[in-house]
Enzyme design. Structure first.
Site, mmCIF file in Angstrom:
data_model
loop_
_atom_site.group_PDB
_atom_site.id
_atom_site.type_symbol
_atom_site.label_atom_id
_atom_site.label_comp_id
_atom_site.label_asym_id
_atom_site.label_seq_id
_atom_site.Cartn_x
_atom_site.Cartn_y
_atom_site.Cartn_z
ATOM 1 N N ASP A 111 0.453 5.562 16.425
ATOM 2 C CA ASP A 111 -0.036 4.109 16.808
ATOM 3 C C ASP A 111 0.734 3.546 17.748
ATOM 4 O OD1 ASP A 111 2.539 3.675 15.377
ATOM 5 O OD2 ASP A 111 1.556 2.345 14.016
ATOM 6 N N LEU A 140 -10.168 -10.977 9.842
ATOM 7 C CA LEU A 140 -9.379 -9.952 9.837
ATOM 8 C C LEU A 140 -9.724 -9.519 11.441
ATOM 9 C CD1 LEU A 140 -8.719 -7.596 7.064
ATOM 10 C CD2 LEU A 140 -7.010 -8.464 8.353
ATOM 11 N N GLY A 141 -10.825 -9.951 11.975
ATOM 12 C CA GLY A 141 -11.228 -9.579 13.093
ATOM 13 C C GLY A 141 -11.828 -8.173 13.260
ATOM 14 N N CYS A 160 19.933 2.527 15.541
ATOM 15 C CA CYS A 160 19.050 3.557 15.517
ATOM 16 C C CYS A 160 19.434 5.058 15.191
ATOM 17 C CB CYS A 160 18.346 3.472 16.844
ATOM 18 S SG CYS A 160 17.158 4.826 16.823
ATOM 19 N N CYS A 215 13.155 -0.234 16.950
ATOM 20 C CA CYS A 215 12.819 0.020 18.303
ATOM 21 C C CYS A 215 11.637 -0.952 18.658
ATOM 22 C CB CYS A 215 12.145 1.444 18.167
ATOM 23 S SG CYS A 215 12.155 2.269 20.102
ATOM 24 N N CYS A 265 19.282 -0.829 19.513
ATOM 25 C CA CYS A 265 19.744 0.670 19.590
ATOM 26 C C CYS A 265 21.087 1.128 18.713
ATOM 27 C CB CYS A 265 20.013 0.737 21.039
ATOM 28 S SG CYS A 265 18.527 0.452 22.041
ATOM 29 N N GLN A 273 -4.994 -2.979 14.970
ATOM 30 C CA GLN A 273 -5.076 -4.004 15.868
ATOM 31 C C GLN A 273 -4.620 -5.811 15.219
ATOM 32 O OE1 GLN A 273 -5.772 -3.804 19.077
ATOM 33 N NE2 GLN A 273 -5.827 -1.533 18.965
ATOM 34 N N THR A 274 -4.147 -5.112 13.817
ATOM 35 C CA THR A 274 -3.649 -6.398 13.117
ATOM 36 C C THR A 274 -2.216 -6.141 12.625
ATOM 37 O OG1 THR A 274 -5.892 -6.429 12.367
ATOM 38 C CG2 THR A 274 -4.513 -7.897 11.170
ATOM 39 N N TYR A 322 -5.762 8.727 15.333
ATOM 40 C CA TYR A 322 -4.709 8.180 14.670
ATOM 41 C C TYR A 322 -4.835 8.109 13.195
ATOM 42 C CZ TYR A 322 -1.696 4.665 12.397
ATOM 43 O OH TYR A 322 -0.998 3.960 11.620
ATOM 44 N N TRP A 344 0.773 -1.255 -0.034
ATOM 45 C CA TRP A 344 0.097 0.105 0.024
ATOM 46 C C TRP A 344 0.907 1.214 0.018
ATOM 47 C CZ3 TRP A 344 -0.385 -3.867 3.550
ATOM 48 C CH2 TRP A 344 0.321 -3.985 4.780
ATOM 49 N N GLU A 399 -4.567 1.637 6.544
ATOM 50 C CA GLU A 399 -4.575 2.047 7.894
ATOM 51 C C GLU A 399 -5.852 1.566 8.543
ATOM 52 O OE1 GLU A 399 -2.462 3.488 9.337
ATOM 53 O OE2 GLU A 399 -1.216 3.876 7.749
#
Length: 412
Positions: A145, A89-90, A207, A197, A204, A51-52, A127, A29, A46
């Protein structure tokens, strides 16, 4: 509450964007560099990603786009088709809001390009509005998120536990958004949280924000974000009733009410789900009179707020049996098109596995004798080994050994 600042520099957006240009994830996407993002694909991804995980969303996203290539096609589709494409997908209220949002966008002629306008659409919260505004329209908006919460809470060593810390995290995230390339910045912070992260064992040393990160400086990066321990929901029990019709092998289904858990999804008829449900009384909840058989075992499923155990009952009815009011018989070959959630797919799998379990095969009869072929001669019987003769000398007798060089025996 943010921990007191030591001699740490401020995290710079430019440092993160340099890292992102080299290490950005290739996602179906996500627009390629230099290509204008498609708001429909950004919005759809999005909503699916709420939650997935990314891995779970990828195949659904591809199938969804193939079936509904534009927001107008999605808006014109029947709700059953949308729910069926979403099944698995719930969090099924997302699918209902997705369809409602598509209708609103199609009627308006396109997506709004501001956070305020996006927030007015069904199913779009703070969000999602920030993510779409930033990624699709390059607005300087923050998209916070779970990944971003983790990154920001570590950067500033925020001691306040989530969810109470969320307003503070959002404020700090908004302060970091640059005026240039805010869409890339939003995706860069998400990628940083997803790849470096991470919740456990963050990398780290790789990063781009290692130096300004207060949690890393204190050696406490894995302890952030602080969280209030979740209390597990009480176990609920219930019964599921699966009816198989002879002739076409159809399965009895119904559609759940549009509001509430698994709204507008398909299911075999079930009882209430309660902590004190008694399976011994379950046949009082059966959808029709039949010879019900209680199957061994239980179907277990864990929802966000509680675990569920279902006792499954099976009945076979005659061909041509009509469905009770508000229900329908769906042929086995048509089950994939039904919007069955994961819990109900487990129920049907439990039944069909029981049904398909074959009884042990009967012993095959001996073959008829072949009179045209002479039988093989039997091999001669094997002789048993001769028994070992035991010595008759007493065990206490001393061993006799010839003395070397003399010929006279001696004892030892």
């Amino acid at each position: 509450m943010v921990a007191p600042a030591a001699s740490h520099s401020r995290p710079e957006a430019a440092d993160l964007l340099v890292w992102y240009d080299r290490h950005r994830r290739a996602l179906p996407w996500r627009a390629l560099p230099g290509v204008a993002p498609d708001p429909y694909r950004v919005w759809l991804s999005e909503i699916m990603l709420q939650q997935t995980t990314v891995a779970a969303v990828k195949p659904y996203f591809a199938r969804f786009l193939e079936r509904f290539p534009t927001v107008e096609v999605l808006a014109a589709a029947p709700e059953d088709a949308v729910m069926g494409a979403w099944a698995g997908l719930g969090y099924y209220s997302r699918a209902r809001n997705l369809h409602a949002c598509a209708k609103a966008v199609a009627e308006a002629g396109g997506f709004p390009d501001t956070v305020e306008g996006l927030r007015k659409l069904p199913g779009i919260g703070a969000y999602t509005a920030g993510a779409i505004a930033a990624i699709a329209f390059d607005r300087p908006a923050a998209a916070v998120d779970g990944n971003v919460e983790r990154v920001v809470s570590r950067l500033y060593a925020i001691e306040t536990p989530i969810p109470a810390a969320r307003p503070e995290i959002r404020r700090l995230a908004e302060e970091m958004v640059p005026q240039e390339r805010p869409g890339d910045f939003a995706q860069a912070v998400m990628d940083l949280g997803a790849t470096l992260c991470t919740p456990k064992r963050p990398a780290c040393a790789l990063c781009p924000w290692m130096q300004p990160c207060r949690a890393r400086a204190e050696g406490l990066q894995e302890t952030f974000p602080r969280k209030v321990k979740k209390v597990a929901g009480a176990l609920r029990r219930g019964a599921a009733f699966v009816v198989l019709r002879a002739g076409d092998d159809a399965v009895l289904l119904r559609t759940r009410p549009p509001e509430g858990l698994l709204g507008s999804m398909a299911e075999p008829p079930t009882s209430e789900w309660r902590a004190d449900y008694d399976p011994a009384q379950a046949l009082l909840d059966a959808p029709l009179d039949a010879r019900w058989k209680r199957l061994p075992g239980l179907v277990r499923h864990v929802f966000t707020h509680f675990p569920l155990e279902l006792t499954v009952f099976l009945a076979r009815v005659a061909a041509g049996t009509p469905a009770p009011e508000g229900m329908r018989f769906t042929p086995r070959v048509g089950l994939e098109a039904e919007p069955l959630p994961g819990a109900m797919k487990k129920v049907l799998a439990h039944v069909l596995e029981q049904k398909l379990a074959a009884p042990p095969a009967a012993a095959a009869p001996p073959p008829a004798p072949d009179l045209a072929t002479l039988p093989e001669p039997e091999p001669p019987p094997r002789r048993a080994p001769l028994p070992k003769v035991l010595s008759r000398r007493p065990a206490s007798a001393a061993s006799v050994v010839k003395s070397p060089g003399r010929g006279r025996p001696r004892t030892r």
